[in-house]
Design an enzyme around this catalytic site. Structure first.
Site, short mmCIF file in Angstrom:
data_model
loop_
_atom_site.label_atom_id
_atom_site.label_comp_id
_atom_site.label_asym_id
_atom_site.label_seq_id
_atom_site.Cartn_x
_atom_site.Cartn_y
_atom_site.Cartn_z
N ARG A 60 78.59 93.85 64.35
CA ARG A 60 78.73 94.86 63.24
C ARG A 60 79.88 94.53 62.14
O ARG A 60 80.13 94.99 61.28
CB ARG A 60 79.21 96.25 63.69
N GLU A 87 78.39 104.37 74.66
CA GLU A 87 78.19 103.29 73.51
C GLU A 87 77.45 102.09 73.94
O GLU A 87 77.20 101.30 73.11
CB GLU A 87 79.77 102.99 72.99
N ASP A 120 79.40 101.13 68.19
CA ASP A 120 78.84 100.05 69.24
C ASP A 120 77.31 100.36 69.97
O ASP A 120 76.76 99.58 70.14
CB ASP A 120 80.06 100.19 70.51
N HIS A 136 86.58 96.98 61.28
CA HIS A 136 87.82 97.73 61.43
C HIS A 136 88.46 98.06 60.05
O HIS A 136 88.91 99.05 59.59
CB HIS A 136 89.08 97.18 62.21
N CYS A 165 81.67 110.58 67.92
CA CYS A 165 83.04 110.21 67.35
C CYS A 165 82.92 109.07 66.41
O CYS A 165 83.81 108.68 66.07
CB CYS A 165 83.90 110.15 68.46
#
Length: 590
Positions: free
Chosen positions: A483, A449, A473, A202, A520
């Site tokens: 990740r 995802e 994802d 993030h 996206c």
């Protein structure tokens, strides 16, 4: 002495500035800048906490039984002495008055300074006193946090320009919580460095959305870098240089100026239509986190919002979730800001690296599961909270009366989930009808995802109007790579043949059935993948607004007829990245 720290480059460019350390603590600490007129109030909070801890320690001394070892009373005396020592509380006041840190951040910053001083002492006994300082600071932080140990970051964060002086600031931390990142997003940091994280953690995503250089997974950065050190962040190479020489500093300042010139050149493409050389129109949309980001997306040249991450309305609220009206107003504001362009609102995607504050034992079990990325998250969480889910759906539907709105469902993997989603939507519409609330028809899409959804994409396309591929994802689940874990980040490979096969399958199936399809995830905003996605037939990209001009430049130079011709070779190649680089460079691929 100059030091180099190596990490993972996640947001390009060069940042040069003074280090601001956010120290990790066993107590959750909020980090925010305060306004000038709040300095005395914040110092008073610190003073009140010190007095409360002193009273607590004095009470403990009085309660010691007569047979208690003398060392216990002596230890409490040491803690009381530390509590009133100017090197702790006095210096903490300076962080508040000069840097305008909130009291908790000021305390943790001063603890970092003192801890390093103790670590450098030759005397073993004195070095071990660091633990006493840490315990005293923890007591102060707990008092400042209050009985519930929750301290919310205020919604309006004071900009630091007025008191940071002439020097730019860069943020250095072990890691930064998503809630803190959203506050720092409105602040003055020109770059980020974290010890942990990967390309799609993030922190990395928000750094890219702010269009500022960032290096993550730098391991020892927060230990090696001190408060106010001069730091160079090379977001292209993944290198952090601490206290660089004057020659190195001038080289990076030149590189920084070149980067700014390139950015200005790309900026001129903002409002140029994205059309390939062979006349294919390409839709470049924006990803946003908060309603206030919508205006910036429009300014960056986006032709709509392809992903409104609604979960950020739910975070950093101490478990007090937003009600229907509050959500409706946020969605409506974003829709109005887009001036008739489409807004795709994703239902709340909570879990994994974006946790909520938990309150019940059941929620705590979910939050601290063995693998939150595979647990109760995204649509699973929403379906487990049907009242909350219908409330969000009603808010989104109400916002559709003000413009073009689409609903996006995250992490769909089961056809049973699809049935429950549409039942919840029907119930939400009925409730709005009963209440006389206005809404308009909305398209409903699914995020692809989870590999299972990509494998059976044709079945999902029977139910949804469109799909949007969340590559972050999809790659994580396909390759079994966390990740956010820097220890395995090097294995996170968007070019893996299995990932490309799933992507191609999803895009081709949607195009064949006449359904809308977009990407996206981070691949959409990475220019290294633009030609690949165009070759697969993608005509809708959604990305951070700051990346739109760079991707548009690649689109304007592309010929999709040539790209599509080499797609079979790329899918069959053991080195697809190299093959696409040759194609993008205009060379013959053999």
């Amino acid at each position: 002495m100059s030091i180099q720290v190596f990490g993972m480059p996640v947001s390009r460019g060069v940042a040069i500035g003074r280090a601001v350390l956010v120290a990790s603590s066993r107590v959750d600490v909020a980090h925010y800048f305060i306004a000038a007129d709040r300095v005395e109030h914040e110092i008073e909070r610190l003073r009140g906490a010190r007095n409360a801890v002193a009273a607590e320690l004095e009470a403990l001394k009085l309660e010691l039984p007569s047979e208690a070892p003398h060392e216990l009373a002596a230890l409490l005396d040491v803690h009381l002495m530390l509590l009133h020592d100017e090197s702790l509380t006095g210096a903490t006041k300076l962080w508040i008055s000069e840097r305008h840190y909130n009291a908790e951040w000021a305390l943790s910053a001063q603890l970092e300074v003192l801890a390093r001083q103790f670590d450098e002492m030759d005397d073993v006994y004195l070095r071990e006193r660091k633990a006493d300082v840490e315990q005293v600071v923890e007591r102060l932080l707990r008092v400042l946090a209050g009985a519930d140990a929750v301290h919310l970051i205020p919604p309006a964060v004071q900009p630091a320009r007025d008191f940071a002086g002439e020097d730019p600031l860069v943020l250095v931390a072990n890691d930064v919580a998503p809630a803190d990142m959203m506050q720092f997003k409105r602040s003055v940091f020109t770059g980020f460095v974290t010890d942990v994280g990967g390309r799609t953690s993030h922190t990395a995503i928000v750094a890219r959305s702010m269009d500022i250089p960032a290096v993550v997974g730098a391991r020892e950065a927060s230990r090696l870098i001190r408060q106010d050190d001069w730091v160079v962040i090379d977001g292209d190479a993944g290198v952090v240089i601490v206290n660089p020489s004057s020659i190195v500093l001038e080289e990076y300042r030149f590189k920084q100026r070149q980067s700014e010139l390139e950015r200005a050149r790309l900026d001129r493409l903002r409002h140029t239509p994205a059309v390939t050389l062979d006349g294919q129109a390409v839709e470049l949309l924006a990803n946003i986190e908060l309603p206030g980001d919508a205006a910036g997306a429009l300014e960056a040249g986006a032709v709509g919002v392809g992903l409104f991450r609604s979960e950020f309305l739910f975070m950093n609220r101490g478990g007090d979730l937003p009600g229907e009206d509050e959500q409706f107003e946020a969605y409506r504001d974003a829709v109005l800001a887009l001036q008739g362009l489409p807004v795709t609102i994703r239902t709340v995607d909570i879990g994994a690296d974006k946790p909520l504050e938990r309150t019940s034992p059941q929620e705590l079990r979910h939050e601290h599961g063995l693998n939150p990325a595979l647990g109760l998250r995204a649509i699973r969480w929403s379906l487990a909270e049907p009242g909350m889910f219908r409330q969000q759906l009603r808010a989104i539907l109400r916002a559709s009366a003000y413009g073009k709105v689409r609903i996006l469902i995250p992490m769909v993997a089961q056809l049973g989930e699809v049935k429950l989603v549409f039942e919840a939507l029907a119930r939400a519409r009925q409730q709005l009808d009963d209440a006389g609330r206005a809404y308009t028809p909305v398209e409903v899409g699914a995020m692809i995802e989870v590999p299972a959804a990509a494998v059976v994409i044709d079945r999902f396309l029977r139910h949804f109007d469109f799909v949007s591929v969340g590559t972050n994802d999809l790659i994580q689940y396909t390759l079994a790579i966390d990740r956010a874990d820097e220890a395995v980040a090097h294995l996170y490979d968007p070019w893996h043949p299995a990932v490309l096969q799933l992507l191609h399958r999803t895009i081709s199936s949607a195009n064949a059935l006449g359904r809308g399809v977009s990407v996206c995830g981070e691949m959409a905003g990475d220019a290294a993948f633009t030609e690949l996605l165009l070759a697969m037939g993608l005509r809708s990209f959604s990305m951070h607004p700051a990346r739109i001009s760079a991707i548009k430049q690649r689109v304007l130079r592309a010929d999709t007829r040539l790209l599509e011709a080499v797609m079979p070779q790329v899918l069959d190649s053991d080195a697809p990245a190299e093959l696409m680089r040759l194609v993008a460079a205009g060379r013959t691929a053999h």
